[in-house]
Design a protein around this motif. Structure first.
Motif, mmCIF file in Angstrom:
data_model
loop_
_atom_site.group_PDB
_atom_site.id
_atom_site.type_symbol
_atom_site.label_atom_id
_atom_site.label_comp_id
_atom_site.label_asym_id
_atom_site.label_seq_id
_atom_site.Cartn_x
_atom_site.Cartn_y
_atom_site.Cartn_z
ATOM 1 N N ALA A 23 13.092 11.322 0.288
ATOM 2 C CA ALA A 23 13.574 10.006 -0.113
ATOM 3 C C ALA A 23 14.526 10.097 -1.299
ATOM 4 N N ASP A 24 14.232 10.998 -2.230
ATOM 5 C CA ASP A 24 15.067 11.061 -3.426
ATOM 6 C C ASP A 24 16.384 11.793 -3.197
ATOM 7 N N SER A 25 16.585 12.370 -2.022
ATOM 8 C CA SER A 25 17.873 12.988 -1.719
ATOM 9 C C SER A 25 18.455 12.449 -0.415
ATOM 10 N N PHE A 26 17.883 11.343 0.049
ATOM 11 C CA PHE A 26 18.395 10.736 1.282
ATOM 12 C C PHE A 26 19.850 10.319 1.078
ATOM 13 N N SER A 73 6.502 12.436 11.063
ATOM 14 C CA SER A 73 5.803 13.645 10.647
ATOM 15 C C SER A 73 4.532 13.340 9.848
ATOM 16 N N THR A 74 3.631 14.307 9.852
ATOM 17 C CA THR A 74 2.439 14.182 9.010
ATOM 18 C C THR A 74 2.804 14.202 7.528
ATOM 19 N N GLN A 75 4.015 14.588 7.216
ATOM 20 C CA GLN A 75 4.477 14.596 5.824
ATOM 21 C C GLN A 75 5.204 13.301 5.451
ATOM 22 N N PHE A 76 5.117 12.301 6.333
ATOM 23 C CA PHE A 76 5.778 11.015 6.054
ATOM 24 C C PHE A 76 5.184 10.394 4.784
ATOM 25 N N SER A 77 6.075 9.861 3.938
ATOM 26 C CA SER A 77 5.638 9.173 2.719
ATOM 27 C C SER A 77 6.438 7.882 2.552
ATOM 28 N N SER A 78 5.716 6.813 2.266
ATOM 29 C CA SER A 78 6.383 5.523 2.041
ATOM 30 C C SER A 78 6.882 5.385 0.617
ATOM 31 N N GLU A 79 6.527 6.343 -0.230
ATOM 32 C CA GLU A 79 6.893 6.247 -1.636
ATOM 33 C C GLU A 79 8.356 6.624 -1.835
ATOM 34 N N ILE A 80 9.004 5.826 -2.691
ATOM 35 C CA ILE A 80 10.408 6.063 -3.021
ATOM 36 C C ILE A 80 10.469 6.401 -4.497
ATOM 37 N N TYR A 136 10.541 11.268 7.758
ATOM 38 C CA TYR A 136 9.686 11.522 6.605
ATOM 39 C C TYR A 136 9.648 10.370 5.592
ATOM 40 N N ASN A 137 10.533 9.382 5.721
ATOM 41 C CA ASN A 137 10.597 8.328 4.709
ATOM 42 C C ASN A 137 11.149 7.025 5.294
ATOM 43 N N PRO A 138 10.971 5.908 4.604
ATOM 44 C CA PRO A 138 11.416 4.604 5.114
ATOM 45 C C PRO A 138 12.918 4.496 5.292
ATOM 46 N N GLY A 165 0.827 -1.194 0.000
ATOM 47 C CA GLY A 165 0.000 0.000 0.000
ATOM 48 C C GLY A 165 0.859 1.240 0.000
ATOM 49 N N SER A 166 0.368 2.310 0.623
ATOM 50 C CA SER A 166 1.150 3.537 0.671
ATOM 51 C C SER A 166 0.779 4.351 1.898
ATOM 52 N N ILE A 167 1.757 5.128 2.335
ATOM 53 C CA ILE A 167 1.508 6.152 3.351
ATOM 54 C C ILE A 167 1.906 7.469 2.710
ATOM 55 N N THR A 168 0.952 8.317 2.521
ATOM 56 C CA THR A 168 1.216 9.614 1.890
ATOM 57 C C THR A 168 0.514 10.716 2.670
ATOM 58 N N PRO A 169 1.015 11.948 2.640
ATOM 59 C CA PRO A 169 0.381 13.041 3.390
ATOM 60 C C PRO A 169 -1.027 13.325 2.876
ATOM 61 N N LEU A 170 -1.899 13.739 3.818
ATOM 62 C CA LEU A 170 -3.224 14.177 3.397
ATOM 63 C C LEU A 170 -3.102 15.429 2.535
ATOM 64 N N THR A 171 -2.191 16.306 2.956
ATOM 65 C CA THR A 171 -1.948 17.534 2.209
ATOM 66 C C THR A 171 -0.446 17.757 2.135
#
Length: 980
Positions: free
Chosen positions: A246-249, A276-283, A221-223, A196-202
């Motif tokens: 994630a893309d600059s980790f 954070s509420t801005q956490f995203s599982s997407e890479i 903010y990321n995995p 699935g995914s974890i993405t911010p509401l906004t």
């Protein structure tokens, strides 16, 4: 290895002492606002809030100096834009209300305040916009559990369709409020199998706060950040200012909370952590592509430099670009593409760069071994030639505080992208197998050493980019170029005994043969093909007459196969039982090897192939300057011996458990074909009554030529010809020998183009099993010579018997529109000498080869023929042809040259003897008598695979000149062009 990144270390971030503020940065001020949710709902309650992001213009603050966040712009030029601008480290004034508090007093006061402000338990939504909203760690831990989402009343939450919502692995989630992780909570990771995914509401367009110095809080903010916390010692893993994305980790600057004189910030577990509420599982990594960022090497018509594998249509080809690769075919060794250095840091593999920002190539790929080809270095072929990863090559080498390791990664052969997670052993996913598919795309010089004859069962196609064009078309459905690569300076020297356990035949290919089907051992697996190649300066010399196999080979194979097949050990051998049949494995293998040792074709010699067997096609092969010598039977300028293959549909079912034995024998003995195995084991391991022939597939040679041939043969041996020594049940079309001075000698069957062309002998029985009317027309066991020529060639032929200017002998063979120009002198010291053919007669089993007919079909067809003559004369004719009781044809053939023919008995200008032959024009009436035209769905000697040739057989009835003029036009009507 998990993703694809650069790491770029620039100037460090330093925090000024006391209340000093970072210049050109933002400062977050914590908010004292808080809210509560019902304690008995899945959301529970939030004991504390993380700071809200409030930007304050630093120009209005104290102008105390500080190191700028961006550091040296030139050092960060390779950073993605968002990596250098969208991450910040924030400092806050000391204030009790501006930091995260974990004291009981604060929690109580917040609960009381929130309770007074909001008594509506439904204020916190649990499901919004298709996402489950996560407020607490307890909810976080439920992700992937499959448990039902419940509200404050304990009722299941449902979606718009009334379906219960669960914490599924494939569900969509959002972190509704910041969640602090403490203690064991820090071990939380996305569950295994999470899709699935974890993405911010906004999405927050402001800079993300990575570190809050006042509260000593690191925001997650990321995995990748979560993974670092699982490291063996997170305190050694530095926090870089690009980690929030994630893309600059793993990119950017070190962070010094207390100034550069103090330690830099790490992921030590002593800090506070907040998801954070801005956490995203997407890479969203973007791999580097050698299509766009390739080294200086040339593509040579490929998709990218370093490419070694390409799928075209439904076949995957290995791309051959040098001598080392060509010599590896048949070894089974792994194919390697280009290899680059990767770096492992913060639990993640990324692509490494040197101090100049260049990719670090460790291997150019098997096809690009020279510096000229790969732009970097000279390499040796294979795994041992791949350079080791070296930390000193990395641009991180000078940073003694940076903790990392290095490794090697491959290039995706489909996309051309360097993948830091790709195992170099699996990048190409191919081996140099004898049955693999190959494209030779460069000229190759083999002068460095003698060539070892290749036993081959795959596809080899030449396709060279002559003017920078792609080798294949845009959609990769077909090869795009017809330019032939040249294989030059080939030397094959067979001076010692030939080991029949490894090799049969002598030439560039020793034996090239088709495999048996995986579904039925009695059927061919498919076409084996060699096409569009030029060989220049090739010398093949067979000066030995001895064959052998190692004494230990039988015992080694017996032990290996005996255990594999579950045999019972008896003395030094294994006994295998198949129903009522008992097989002595050691004796059977010994019989096979003994038969190969005595096989008269074992030392067959030709420039291109010693032996060809089965469903094999040679097309568009050009040979320039060939020197062939053989002191044995079966010598040809192009091929020594060629034969098709009989098919036995249903043989696997008929043989039962024997199939496993036969399949394994075929697999362990190189160059052994089903026809060979049947000949050897018929009546022993293979009962005659189980062998019911149902089809025959011809070996084929189309548009092949030899320009400049020198050939030497023994006057005591048989079957010598300028193109082929012995042709059995095969088709040779529009092939030529030209500009040569040939002196051919032998005991029997010597000809300027072919020594003996004959039909193939079918092994098996017809008793009550063969559908005569539908099966026989598919079995064209005759040989065909179509449009072949000796051009501008001086030919001298000397033999005891069967000498011909073009063919020593024709047995149940059709020669159609063949020609000879130059000068010809033919002599037989005894009998059968002819300007075109020494003899043209019935099939081999019916006349010349009667001694070979003990187990063929001739003896079993008499009764069937008698019955069919009265009921179905056409089927009777096919049956007689199948058994060899069929004449030869010389149709439209010419010798347009000075000609002398000498002999004692049976001497003629066209043929010395013709006791079963048609000599006539190639008109429709006569062509209709030849099986290749008489039987349906065939054209110009080559079976049309598409069954959609517009012109059909009438095209053949035109004159030679008409055919030449219309060949191009006609080819446009044939979908596969296999008929031309």
């Amino acid at each position: 290895m998990a993703a694809l990144m650069f790491f770029q270390c620039t100037a460090p971030v330093a925090f000024a002492a006391d209340d000093a503020i970072l210049a050109e940065s933002s400062i977050a001020v914590s908010s004292a606002d808080s809210e509560s949710v019902p304690a008995d709902s899945d959301a529970g309650y939030i004991p504390e809030q993380s700071p809200e992001n409030t930007s304050v213009d630093s120009s209005s603050m104290n102008e105390a100096s500080s190191e700028p966040l961006t550091g040296d712009s030139s050092a960060s030029s390779d950073l993605p834009e968002d990596a250098s601008s969208n991450s910040s480290v924030e400092s806050q004034p000391e204030s009790d209300t501006d930091q995260i508090s974990t004291s009981d007093e604060t929690i109580d006061s917040e609960l009381a305040e929130s309770s007074s402000e909001n008594t509506d338990e439904s204020a916190k939504s649990l499901y919004q916009d298709g996402k489950i909203l996560i407020y607490t760690y307890n909810q976080l831990a439920e992700i992937g559990s499959g448990q039902t989402l419940t509200d404050a009343s304990g009722l299941a939450v449902t979606d718009e369709n009334g379906a219960e919502i669960t914490y599924a692995l494939d569900a969509q989630y959002a972190i509704a409020e910041d969640i602090e992780l403490t203690g064991d909570m820090l071990q939380w990771q996305l569950p295994e199998g999470f899709t699935g995914s974890i993405t911010p509401l906004t999405e927050n367009s402001d800079d993300l706060t990575l570190y809050d110095a006042q509260s000593d809080t690191i925001y997650l903010y990321n995995p990748y950040q979560l993974s670092v916390l699982q490291a063996e010692d997170p305190a050694k893993e530095p926090v870089l200012d690009g980690d929030a994305h994630a893309d600059s980790f793993g990119m950017g600057q070190l962070i010094y909370p207390k100034g550069e004189d103090a330690p830099y910030l790490t992921y030590s577990l002593t800090h506070h952590y907040v998801i954070s509420t801005q956490f995203s599982s997407e890479i969203t990594d973007a791999p580097i592509s050698v299509l766009d960022d390739s080294p200086a090497g040339s593509t040579d018509g490929r998709d990218f430099a370093g490419q070694v594998v390409k799928t075209i249509g439904d076949k995957t080809y290995i791309l051959i670009g040098n001598e080392q690769q060509l010599r590896k075919i048949g070894s089974g060794d792994t194919v390697y593409g280009a290899v680059y250095q990767a770096i492992h840091h913060n639990a993640k593999w990324t692509i490494d760069h040197d101090s100049s920002g260049n990719l670090i190539m460790l291997y150019g790929g098997d096809a690009d071994l020279t510096k000229e080809q790969n732009g970097t270095d000279n390499y040796t072929l294979g795994k041992d030639g791949i350079h080791a990863a070296d930390k000193n090559l990395s641009d991180k080498a000078s940073n003694i505080l940076y903790v990392y390791t290095v490794g090697r990664c491959g290039v995706n052969q489909t996309t051309g992208k360097i993948d830091p997670n790709l195992d170099i052993d699996k990048a190409a996913n191919q081996t140099y197998a004898s049955n693999a598919n190959y494209i030779i795309f460069r000229d190759i010089d083999l002068s460095s050493a003698n060539w070892t004859p290749l036993t081959f069962q795959g596809t080899m196609i030449g396709a060279k980019s002559a003017n920078g064009e792609k080798i294949w078309n845009d959609d990769s459905s077909a090869i795009n170029t017809s330019t032939k690569p040249t294989i030059s300076n080939v030397s094959v020297m067979q001076t010692g005994k030939l080991n029949v356990g490894k090799q049969m035949g002598v030439g560039f290919f020793s034996t090239i043969s088709s495999e048996v089907s995986e579904n039925d051992i009695g059927l061919s697996k498919g076409l084996v093909q060699v096409s569009n190649l030029k060989f220049q300066n090739i010398s093949v010399q067979t000066t030995t007459s001895e064959t052998y196999y190692p004494e230990t080979l039988v015992s080694e194979l017996t032990s290996t196969l005996g255990k594999l097949l579950g045999g019972v050990l008896s003395g030094l051998t294994f006994i295998l039982t198949f129903g009522q049949v008992k097989i002595d494995l050691g004796k059977t293998l010994g019989d096979v090897l003994d038969a190969r040792k005595k096989d008269p074709t074992a030392l067959a010699t030709g420039a291109i192939a010693g032996r060809v067997e089965g469903q094999v096609l040679f097309s568009g092969i050009e040979v320039v300057n060939a020197d062939v010598k053989n002191v044995n039977n079966n010598t040809g300028g192009f091929v020594g011996y060629t034969v098709g293959v009989t098919e036995y549909d249903g043989l696997s079912n008929a043989l039962g458990g024997l199939v496993k034995l036969l399949s394994n024998i075929l697999n362990v003995i190189p160059g052994l074909g089903l026809g060979d195995l049947i000949t050897i084991l018929l009546g022993n391991a293979i009962p005659l009554d189980k062998l019911i022939p149902t089809g025959y597939i011809n070996a084929k040679f189309v548009d092949c030529s030899i320009d400049g041939l020198n050939i030497s043969t023994s006057n005591e041996k048989d079957y010598a010809g300028g193109f082929v020594g012995q042709q059995s049940g095969s088709i040779i079309e529009t092939c030529t020998v030209k500009n040569s001075n040939l002196s051919l000698q032998g005991k029997n069957f010597v000809g300027g183009f072919v020594g003996l062309a004959r039909d193939s002998i079918i092994k098996g029985t017809l008793s009550g099993a063969l559908d005569i009317e539908t099966k026989l027309p598919k079995m064209n066991t005759e040989s065909l010579l179509l449009g072949c020529s000796l051009s501008d060639t001086s030919v001298t032929v000397n033999s005891v018997n069967y000498a011909g200017g073009f063919a020593g002998g024709l047995a149940n063979t059709a020669a159609v529109n063949c020609s000879a120009t130059g000068s010809f002198a033919v002599s037989a010291t005894e009998s059968n000498a002819g300007g075109f053919a020494g003899i043209a007669t019935l099939g081999w089993a019916a006349n010349l080869g009667k001694e070979d007919t003990k187990k063929d079909l001739l003896g079993g067809v008499v009764d069937l023929v008698v019955k069919l003559l009265s009921s179905n004369p056409g089927a009777a004719s096919s049956l007689l042809s199948l058994a060899g009781v069929n004449p030869s044809y010389i149709l439209g053939c010419t010798v347009d040259a000075p000609l002398t023919v000498n002999g004692t008995d049976y001497v003629g200008g066209v043929t010395g003897r013709g006791d079963g032959v048609y000599i006539a024009p190639s008109s429709a009436d006569y062509l209709s008598k030849v099986s290749y035209w008489r039987n349906s769905n065939q054209l110009y000697g080559i079976r049309c695979q598409a069954s959609q040739c517009a012109a059909q057989c009438r095209w053949l009835c035109r004159s030679d000149e008409d055919r030449r003029r219309s060949r191009t036009r006609h080819s446009q009507h044939c979908i596969t062009r296999n008929c031309l």
